[in-house]
Design a protein around this motif. Structure first.
Motif, PDB file in Angstrom:
ATOM      1  N   LYS A 132       1.168  13.828   6.995  1.00 23.67           N
ATOM      2  CA  LYS A 132       0.936  12.391   7.127  1.00 23.67           C
ATOM      3  C   LYS A 132      -0.432  12.040   6.545  1.00 23.67           C
ATOM      4  O   LYS A 132      -1.403  12.743   6.731  1.00 23.67           O
ATOM      5  CB  LYS A 132       1.001  11.986   8.591  1.00 23.67           C
ATOM      6  CG  LYS A 132       0.892  10.494   8.804  1.00 23.67           C
ATOM      7  CD  LYS A 132       1.285  10.148  10.211  1.00 23.67           C
ATOM      8  CE  LYS A 132       1.071   8.692  10.510  1.00 23.67           C
ATOM      9  NZ  LYS A 132       1.967   7.795   9.826  1.00 23.67           N
TER      10      LYS A 132
ATOM     11  N   LYS B 297      -3.777   9.885   6.321  1.00 22.29           N
ATOM     12  CA  LYS B 297      -4.613   9.103   7.231  1.00 22.29           C
ATOM     13  C   LYS B 297      -5.435   8.115   6.404  1.00 22.29           C
ATOM     14  O   LYS B 297      -6.423   8.476   5.784  1.00 22.29           O
ATOM     15  CB  LYS B 297      -5.502  10.019   8.041  1.00 22.29           C
ATOM     16  CG  LYS B 297      -4.696  11.017   8.837  1.00 22.29           C
ATOM     17  CD  LYS B 297      -5.392  11.401  10.087  1.00 22.29           C
ATOM     18  CE  LYS B 297      -4.607  12.403  10.769  1.00 22.29           C
ATOM     19  NZ  LYS B 297      -4.079  12.879  11.606  1.00 22.29           N
TER      20      LYS B 297
ATOM     21  N   THR C 145      -8.715   7.851   1.984  1.00 21.78           N
ATOM     22  CA  THR C 145      -8.199   8.632   3.105  1.00 21.78           C
ATOM     23  C   THR C 145      -9.327   9.174   3.976  1.00 21.78           C
ATOM     24  O   THR C 145     -10.486   9.208   3.565  1.00 21.78           O
ATOM     25  CB  THR C 145      -7.331   9.802   2.609  1.00 21.78           C
ATOM     26  OG1 THR C 145      -8.129  10.639   1.777  1.00 21.78           O
ATOM     27  CG2 THR C 145      -6.125   9.297   1.836  1.00 21.78           C
TER      28      THR C 145
ATOM     29  N   HIS D 140       4.489   9.942  -1.170  1.00 22.06           N
ATOM     30  CA  HIS D 140       4.284   9.232   0.093  1.00 22.06           C
ATOM     31  C   HIS D 140       4.642   7.763  -0.125  1.00 22.06           C
ATOM     32  O   HIS D 140       4.250   7.169  -1.125  1.00 22.06           O
ATOM     33  CB  HIS D 140       2.822   9.309   0.547  1.00 22.06           C
ATOM     34  CG  HIS D 140       2.433  10.640   1.092  1.00 22.06           C
ATOM     35  ND1 HIS D 140       2.597  10.981   2.407  1.00 22.06           N
ATOM     36  CD2 HIS D 140       1.885  11.715   0.487  1.00 22.06           C
ATOM     37  CE1 HIS D 140       2.164  12.201   2.598  1.00 22.06           C
ATOM     38  NE2 HIS D 140       1.726  12.678   1.449  1.00 22.06           N
TER      39      HIS D 140
ATOM     40  N   LEU E 293       4.450   3.773   1.250  1.00 22.25           N
ATOM     41  CA  LEU E 293       3.608   2.901   2.054  1.00 22.25           C
ATOM     42  C   LEU E 293       4.146   1.480   1.992  1.00 22.25           C
ATOM     43  O   LEU E 293       4.388   0.955   0.909  1.00 22.25           O
ATOM     44  CB  LEU E 293       2.170   2.936   1.527  1.00 22.25           C
ATOM     45  CG  LEU E 293       1.570   4.341   1.473  1.00 22.25           C
ATOM     46  CD1 LEU E 293       0.602   4.462   0.335  1.00 22.25           C
ATOM     47  CD2 LEU E 293       0.933   4.676   2.780  1.00 22.25           C
ATOM     48  N   SER E 294       4.309   0.886   3.150  1.00 28.03           N
ATOM     49  CA  SER E 294       4.794  -0.484   3.236  1.00 28.03           C
ATOM     50  C   SER E 294       3.612  -1.397   3.546  1.00 28.03           C
ATOM     51  O   SER E 294       2.761  -1.068   4.372  1.00 28.03           O
ATOM     52  CB  SER E 294       5.834  -0.590   4.349  1.00 28.03           C
ATOM     53  OG  SER E 294       6.249  -1.920   4.492  1.00 28.03           O
TER      54      SER E 294
ATOM     55  N   THR F 291       2.359  -4.454   5.339  1.00 27.42           N
ATOM     56  CA  THR F 291       2.716  -5.336   6.445  1.00 27.42           C
ATOM     57  C   THR F 291       1.534  -6.256   6.750  1.00 27.42           C
ATOM     58  O   THR F 291       0.473  -6.133   6.133  1.00 27.42           O
ATOM     59  CB  THR F 291       3.055  -4.521   7.711  1.00 27.42           C
ATOM     60  OG1 THR F 291       1.856  -3.887   8.175  1.00 27.42           O
ATOM     61  CG2 THR F 291       4.120  -3.472   7.432  1.00 27.42           C
TER      62      THR F 291
ATOM     63  N   LEU G 268      -0.311  -6.020   9.182  1.00 27.22           N
ATOM     64  CA  LEU G 268      -1.356  -5.160   9.737  1.00 27.22           C
ATOM     65  C   LEU G 268      -1.969  -4.233   8.690  1.00 27.22           C
ATOM     66  O   LEU G 268      -2.827  -3.439   9.004  1.00 27.22           O
ATOM     67  CB  LEU G 268      -0.785  -4.328  10.887  1.00 27.22           C
ATOM     68  CG  LEU G 268      -0.185  -5.140  12.035  1.00 27.22           C
ATOM     69  CD1 LEU G 268       0.481  -4.213  13.038  1.00 27.22           C
ATOM     70  CD2 LEU G 268      -1.251  -5.986  12.708  1.00 27.22           C
TER      71      LEU G 268
ATOM     72  N   LEU H  24      -1.440  -1.426   5.234  1.00 31.13           N
ATOM     73  CA  LEU H  24      -0.527  -0.404   4.709  1.00 31.13           C
ATOM     74  C   LEU H  24      -0.152   0.563   5.823  1.00 31.13           C
ATOM     75  O   LEU H  24      -1.010   1.012   6.568  1.00 31.13           O
ATOM     76  CB  LEU H  24      -1.215   0.397   3.596  1.00 31.13           C
ATOM     77  CG  LEU H  24      -1.274  -0.197   2.206  1.00 31.13           C
ATOM     78  CD1 LEU H  24      -2.019   0.739   1.276  1.00 31.13           C
ATOM     79  CD2 LEU H  24       0.093  -0.490   1.655  1.00 31.13           C
ATOM     80  N   ARG H  25       1.135   0.880   5.896  1.00 30.56           N
ATOM     81  CA  ARG H  25       1.568   1.909   6.840  1.00 30.56           C
ATOM     82  C   ARG H  25       2.536   2.837   6.124  1.00 30.56           C
ATOM     83  O   ARG H  25       3.348   2.408   5.306  1.00 30.56           O
ATOM     84  CB  ARG H  25       2.162   1.318   8.100  1.00 30.56           C
ATOM     85  CG  ARG H  25       3.496   0.640   7.920  1.00 30.56           C
ATOM     86  CD  ARG H  25       4.041   0.134   9.269  1.00 30.56           C
ATOM     87  NE  ARG H  25       5.333  -0.467   9.071  1.00 30.56           N
ATOM     88  CZ  ARG H  25       6.485   0.179   9.113  1.00 30.56           C
ATOM     89  NH1 ARG H  25       6.503   1.459   9.369  1.00 30.56           N
ATOM     90  NH2 ARG H  25       7.631  -0.446   8.904  1.00 30.56           N
ATOM     91  N   GLU H  26       2.432   4.109   6.465  1.00 36.87           N
ATOM     92  CA  GLU H  26       3.295   5.097   5.823  1.00 36.87           C
ATOM     93  C   GLU H  26       4.710   5.027   6.399  1.00 36.87           C
ATOM     94  O   GLU H  26       4.902   4.809   7.587  1.00 36.87           O
ATOM     95  CB  GLU H  26       2.737   6.501   6.011  1.00 36.87           C
ATOM     96  CG  GLU H  26       3.479   7.524   5.201  1.00 36.87           C
ATOM     97  CD  GLU H  26       2.792   8.875   5.144  1.00 36.87           C
ATOM     98  OE1 GLU H  26       3.325   9.731   4.436  1.00 36.87           O
ATOM     99  OE2 GLU H  26       1.751   9.062   5.782  1.00 36.87           O
ATOM    100  N   ILE H  27       5.696   5.211   5.522  1.00 35.57           N
ATOM    101  CA  ILE H  27       7.107   5.187   5.912  1.00 35.57           C
ATOM    102  C   ILE H  27       7.710   6.541   5.584  1.00 35.57           C
ATOM    103  O   ILE H  27       7.531   7.060   4.478  1.00 35.57           O
ATOM    104  CB  ILE H  27       7.867   4.091   5.132  1.00 35.57           C
ATOM    105  CG1 ILE H  27       7.336   2.735   5.510  1.00 35.57           C
ATOM    106  CG2 ILE H  27       9.349   4.181   5.402  1.00 35.57           C
ATOM    107  CD1 ILE H  27       7.978   1.621   4.743  1.00 35.57           C
TER     108      ILE H  27
END
Length: 184
Positions: free
Chosen positions: A3, A5, A23, A47, A49-50, A52, A54, A56-59
């Motif tokens: 994952k 960070k 990172t 990797h 990343l979406s 949102t 909030l 970027l978040r990893e999917i």
């Protein structure tokens, strides 16, 4: 795949087609916009990343198990490709290739160079003709049969092997060369 960070990120250019990710370990990674309606980005190593409200978040991709109802994403011979359900069930390799190499040219398919469909990194993908894809698959089977593991080979090693055996029946030629090489 470990994952990522993310501590910060910034868009490159006004069109938001690329994002620079900072990172926790001090690294800087580039991600490019995938060919989807929703804002989705992918790094060169695969990797996702979406974007949102909030940030970027990893999917994580869905990897369906053979024989389950979810397993509808196959290549026609029973191979089950990882996909992103929340983005219209798009196969991971289509998204990465589209982001890093542009739209798929007509009449071309996406080849996983080392034969591993769970490796959708940009360095493992290439647009080729269906015929070239079949030839390469045969060469990979021959490599495995003589004890060489394509998954452990670099992109350059694999491309050199594919280039060397660009003729009518590359698998037979390779078998011949390997058997004669081993006898010496």
């Amino acid at each position: 795949m470990a994952k990522m960070k993310i501590i910060d990120y910034g868009f490159v250019g006004d069109d938001r087609t690329s994002v620079r990710i900072y990172t926790e370990d001090g690294g800087v990674i580039e991600a490019r916009r995938c060919p989807t309606e929703k804002p989705l980005y992918c790094t060169r190593d695969g990797h996702f990343l979406s974007l949102t409200k909030l940030g970027l978040r990893e999917i994580k991709p869905n990897i369906a198990q053979a024989g389950t109802r979810k397993c509808t994403h196959t290549n026609g011979n029973g191979t089950h490709y990882p996909f992103l359900r929340q983005f219209g069930a798009k196969h991971c390799h289509f998204l990465v290739a589209g982001a890093w190499y542009g739209p798929r040219p007509e009449g071309m398919v996406i080849d996983h160079l080392n034969g591993d469909i769970l490796n959708w990194s940009a360095d493992n993908l290439e647009y080729v003709t269906p015929e070239e894809n079949r030839k390469r698959a045969r060469l990979l089977r021959v490599l495995r049969s003589i004890g060489r593991e394509p998954k452990k080979m670099s992109r350059e090693e694999l491309l050199n092997i594919f280039k060397r055996y660009e003729f009518e029946d590359p698998a037979k030629r390779m078998e011949y060369e390997m058997s004669h090489h081993c006898e010496e």
